[in-house]
Design an enzyme around this catalytic site. Structure first.
Site, PDB file in Angstrom:
ATOM      1  N   HIS A  67     -11.402   1.865   2.983  1.00 20.38           N
ATOM      2  CA  HIS A  67     -10.753   2.495   1.834  1.00 20.38           C
ATOM      3  C   HIS A  67     -11.673   2.702   0.640  1.00 20.38           C
ATOM      4  O   HIS A  67     -11.215   2.764  -0.501  1.00 20.38           O
ATOM      5  CB  HIS A  67      -9.539   1.666   1.410  1.00 20.38           C
ATOM      6  CG  HIS A  67      -8.382   1.816   2.335  1.00 20.38           C
ATOM      7  ND1 HIS A  67      -7.111   1.389   2.035  1.00 20.38           N
ATOM      8  CD2 HIS A  67      -8.290   2.365   3.575  1.00 20.38           C
ATOM      9  CE1 HIS A  67      -6.293   1.656   3.047  1.00 20.38           C
ATOM     10  NE2 HIS A  67      -7.000   2.239   3.987  1.00 20.38           N
ATOM     11  N   ASP A  69     -10.412   4.112  10.997  1.00 25.22           N
ATOM     12  CA  ASP A  69      -9.802   2.929  11.634  1.00 25.22           C
ATOM     13  C   ASP A  69     -10.134   2.809  13.112  1.00 25.22           C
ATOM     14  O   ASP A  69      -9.241   2.641  13.947  1.00 25.22           O
ATOM     15  CB  ASP A  69      -8.290   2.939  11.413  1.00 25.22           C
ATOM     16  CG  ASP A  69      -7.914   2.720   9.962  1.00 25.22           C
ATOM     17  OD1 ASP A  69      -8.307   1.689   9.412  1.00 25.22           O
ATOM     18  OD2 ASP A  69      -7.242   3.586   9.376  1.00 25.22           O
ATOM     19  N   LYS A  77      -7.094   2.741  -2.045  1.00 20.00           N
ATOM     20  CA  LYS A  77      -7.691   3.663  -1.081  1.00 20.00           C
ATOM     21  C   LYS A  77      -8.368   4.794  -1.835  1.00 20.00           C
ATOM     22  O   LYS A  77      -7.957   5.119  -2.955  1.00 20.00           O
ATOM     23  CB  LYS A  77      -6.623   4.217  -0.132  1.00 20.00           C
ATOM     24  CG  LYS A  77      -7.179   4.960   1.076  1.00 20.00           C
ATOM     25  CD  LYS A  77      -6.093   5.267   2.097  1.00 20.00           C
ATOM     26  CE  LYS A  77      -6.682   5.917   3.339  1.00 20.00           C
ATOM     27  NZ  LYS A  77      -5.664   6.128   4.394  1.00 20.00           N
ATOM     28  N   HIS A 108      -8.633  -6.266   4.957  1.00 25.11           N
ATOM     29  CA  HIS A 108      -8.297  -5.539   6.167  1.00 25.11           C
ATOM     30  C   HIS A 108      -9.621  -5.122   6.793  1.00 25.11           C
ATOM     31  O   HIS A 108     -10.356  -4.319   6.205  1.00 25.11           O
ATOM     32  CB  HIS A 108      -7.436  -4.317   5.869  1.00 25.11           C
ATOM     33  CG  HIS A 108      -5.985  -4.635   5.737  1.00 25.11           C
ATOM     34  ND1 HIS A 108      -5.023  -3.666   5.492  1.00 25.11           N
ATOM     35  CD2 HIS A 108      -5.320  -5.805   5.841  1.00 25.11           C
ATOM     36  CE1 HIS A 108      -3.836  -4.239   5.439  1.00 25.11           C
ATOM     37  NE2 HIS A 108      -3.987  -5.532   5.636  1.00 25.11           N
ATOM     38  N   ASP A 117      -7.080  -4.044  10.773  1.00 19.85           N
ATOM     39  CA  ASP A 117      -6.289  -2.845  10.541  1.00 19.85           C
ATOM     40  C   ASP A 117      -6.983  -1.652  11.169  1.00 19.85           C
ATOM     41  O   ASP A 117      -7.799  -0.985  10.537  1.00 19.85           O
ATOM     42  CB  ASP A 117      -6.065  -2.612   9.040  1.00 19.85           C
ATOM     43  CG  ASP A 117      -5.117  -1.447   8.769  1.00 19.85           C
ATOM     44  OD1 ASP A 117      -4.562  -0.899   9.738  1.00 19.85           O
ATOM     45  OD2 ASP A 117      -4.945  -1.085   7.601  1.00 19.85           O
ATOM     46  N   ASP A 128      -9.633  -3.072   1.941  1.00 13.12           N
ATOM     47  CA  ASP A 128      -9.681  -2.502   3.283  1.00 13.12           C
ATOM     48  C   ASP A 128     -11.060  -1.878   3.463  1.00 13.12           C
ATOM     49  O   ASP A 128     -11.499  -1.075   2.640  1.00 13.12           O
ATOM     50  CB  ASP A 128      -8.587  -1.454   3.462  1.00 13.12           C
ATOM     51  CG  ASP A 128      -8.516  -0.918   4.881  1.00 13.12           C
ATOM     52  OD1 ASP A 128      -9.515  -0.349   5.366  1.00 13.12           O
ATOM     53  OD2 ASP A 128      -7.451  -1.062   5.508  1.00 13.12           O
ATOM     54  N   ASP A 185     -12.069   6.888   6.548  1.00 14.06           N
ATOM     55  CA  ASP A 185     -11.171   5.790   6.922  1.00 14.06           C
ATOM     56  C   ASP A 185     -10.486   6.100   8.246  1.00 14.06           C
ATOM     57  O   ASP A 185      -9.285   6.365   8.312  1.00 14.06           O
ATOM     58  CB  ASP A 185     -10.131   5.596   5.813  1.00 14.06           C
ATOM     59  CG  ASP A 185      -9.140   4.485   6.142  1.00 14.06           C
ATOM     60  OD1 ASP A 185      -9.567   3.485   6.735  1.00 14.06           O
ATOM     61  OD2 ASP A 185      -7.958   4.647   5.817  1.00 14.06           O
ATOM     62  N   TRP A 209       0.859  -1.178   0.000  1.00 13.69           N
ATOM     63  CA  TRP A 209       0.000   0.000   0.000  1.00 13.69           C
ATOM     64  C   TRP A 209       0.895   1.226   0.000  1.00 13.69           C
ATOM     65  O   TRP A 209       1.860   1.307   0.779  1.00 13.69           O
ATOM     66  CB  TRP A 209      -0.915   0.059   1.216  1.00 13.69           C
ATOM     67  CG  TRP A 209      -1.691   1.351   1.248  1.00 13.69           C
ATOM     68  CD1 TRP A 209      -2.808   1.646   0.537  1.00 13.69           C
ATOM     69  CD2 TRP A 209      -1.372   2.537   1.995  1.00 13.69           C
ATOM     70  NE1 TRP A 209      -3.219   2.943   0.789  1.00 13.69           N
ATOM     71  CE2 TRP A 209      -2.347   3.510   1.680  1.00 13.69           C
ATOM     72  CE3 TRP A 209      -0.359   2.871   2.881  1.00 13.69           C
ATOM     73  CZ2 TRP A 209      -2.346   4.786   2.230  1.00 13.69           C
ATOM     74  CZ3 TRP A 209      -0.342   4.152   3.432  1.00 13.69           C
ATOM     75  CH2 TRP A 209      -1.333   5.088   3.106  1.00 13.69           C
ATOM     76  N   GLU A 264      -3.227  -2.955  -2.328  1.00 14.37           N
ATOM     77  CA  GLU A 264      -4.323  -2.360  -1.562  1.00 14.37           C
ATOM     78  C   GLU A 264      -4.628  -0.947  -2.048  1.00 14.37           C
ATOM     79  O   GLU A 264      -3.743  -0.097  -2.110  1.00 14.37           O
ATOM     80  CB  GLU A 264      -3.930  -2.331  -0.079  1.00 14.37           C
ATOM     81  CG  GLU A 264      -4.932  -1.663   0.824  1.00 14.37           C
ATOM     82  CD  GLU A 264      -4.447  -1.596   2.263  1.00 14.37           C
ATOM     83  OE1 GLU A 264      -5.194  -1.063   3.109  1.00 14.37           O
ATOM     84  OE2 GLU A 264      -3.320  -2.063   2.545  1.00 14.37           O
TER      85      GLU A 264
END
Length: 409
Positions: free
Chosen positions: A253, A287, A219, A277, A317, A250, A285, A176, A217
């Site tokens: 993302h 997290d 985003k 993820h 993640d 993800d 995003d 990524w 990955e």
């Protein structure tokens, strides 16, 4: 497990004991960076590249000894097979510039994994570096910068190979990069050509595919790169398909109105393996620590109904610095495990038959009815078989007082 509990599930054609056995075989990759807010051990660069960990809870780990102590404490309360998800900035031995890394720079991680029966997954760290110029790494117009990150990723593959040989367990190496622009670009194509050129140089370096799988990955955007991301979903999806790589999704993302769960069945039709993820975005995003919510449930439902657990690299993640970081890992991992268990305890054949028959009333009825089934009792049985306590809050408070608090604020 109570006979009454088993009977309730068998009325729907579900064997809860078989669900537990299947769950025991699902490895979860646990991100080391939750325990130190993605600082890493190099301590030379500030966090850059559209990434931000928020919160000022005290006692975060500051070095290998503290981080592995916290990690070991967390996995005491997480059942099933586990892996460590490592970033390159967590070098543990004979620290070198990240472009020069090899498996020997992670020897203590390898020993830690052996001692605790863990696998390892690896990530080149293409952020938090003075070599990130104008928010660009592998897509940079500066050839010195671009070549630096190519070398870092190539050596990350070699590092992954070395780890896999030592552990006799395959490693997923995920690429990524934060490359993007704050304002709308005048030329998207040239940047994506640069990224493709770099990726070609990386993946054609020659590596053992029996030891390493490479994933890419995407985003939507990051802080400071809000208007354009070079490595978009469409870019990486096509690149992964063309080069037999693993597409990684993800959950944070994508645009807020997109459902990652809806993408899984399509990808499984065209890729032998996928990677996920699992995180919880709030408005973007961000997290956050996983909760047992509908979004995560839909993702694990798709994996189970497509019989794809053995085709999926499953990792967490998130990085929350606002609460006890060990608790965060346990809570997040347990919620992912609970979601997987609930998916395994769902009567897929009954639901599938109802859809084929066009009986959508029955589908809705069953979807709501199975929520009444005592899945919590099956979860408690799983913890019991894994010899893991259900309650952990007071234990971690004690660990915080006796171990973590010695680090100071």
């Amino acid at each position: 497990m109570k006979e009454e509990t088993i009977k309730k599930f068998k009325e729907f054609g579900i064997d809860p004991n078989l669900a537990i056995e299947k769950l025991k075989e699902v490895p979860i990759s646990i991100q080391c960076w939750q325990l130190d807010d993605i600082d890493g051990f190099l301590n030379a660069e500030t966090l850059t590249g559209g990434i931000q960990s928020t919160g000022n809870y005290p006692y975060k780990s500051r070095n290998f000894e503290e981080l592995t102590s916290d990690f070991k404490e967390a996995i005491k309360y997480i059942p099933g097979k586990k892996r460590v998800n490592l970033h390159a900035i967590y070098e543990s031995d004979d620290v070198v510039d990240r472009s020069e890394i090899s498996a020997k720079n992670f020897k203590r991680w390898i020993d830690f994994a052996k001692e605790n029966n863990l696998g390892i997954d690896f990530n080149p760290t293409c952020f938090a570096s003075s070599m990130l110029k104008d928010s660009l790494s592998l897509s940079s117009y500066d050839e010195e910068v671009r070549k630096y990150w190519v070398k870092h990723c190539v050596n990350s593959i070699k590092t992954s190979e070395g780890i896999a040989k030592e552990l006799n367990k395959k490693v997923l190496m995920n690429i990524w990069v934060p490359d993007g622009l704050k304002e709308s670009p005048s030329d998207r194509t040239s940047l994506r050509k640069n990224l493709k050129k770099s990726l070609d140089e990386i993946i054609f370096c020659g590596y053992d595919k029996n030891l390493v799988d490479i994933s890419v990955e995407s985003k939507v955007f990051g802080i400071g790169v809000e208007s354009f991301t070079v490595g978009s979903f469409e870019f990486y999806l096509n690149y992964a398909k063309e080069n037999n790589l693993v597409p990684l999704l993800d959950m944070g993302h994508f645009h807020p109105t997109e459902n990652v769960s809806d993408k899984i069945s399509s990808l499984l039709l065209f890729f032998p393996k996928i990677a996920l993820h699992v995180s919880r975005g709030v408005r973007w995003d961000s997290d956050h620590v996983l909760k047992l919510n509908d979004e995560v449930q839909e993702v694990t439902d798709e994996l189970v109904k497509n019989d794809a657990l053995n085709r999926t690299y499953l990792a967490m993640d998130f990085f929350d610095g606002s609460i006890n970081r060990v608790d965060a890992l346990i809570i997040g991992a347990r919620n992912l495990i609970k979601s997987l268990l609930r998916s395994l305890l769902t009567p897929r054949s009954l639901l599938s038959e109802a859809q084929k028959e066009g009986d959508h009333t029955k589908i809705l009825y069953l979807q709501e009815k199975i929520k009444e089934l005592p899945w919590e009792e099956v979860y408690e049985e799983y913890l019991k078989e894994e010899n893991i306590k259900n309650d952990f809050y007071e234990d971690i408070k004690k660990y915080e007082k006796e171990v973590m608090s010695k680090r100071g604020k």
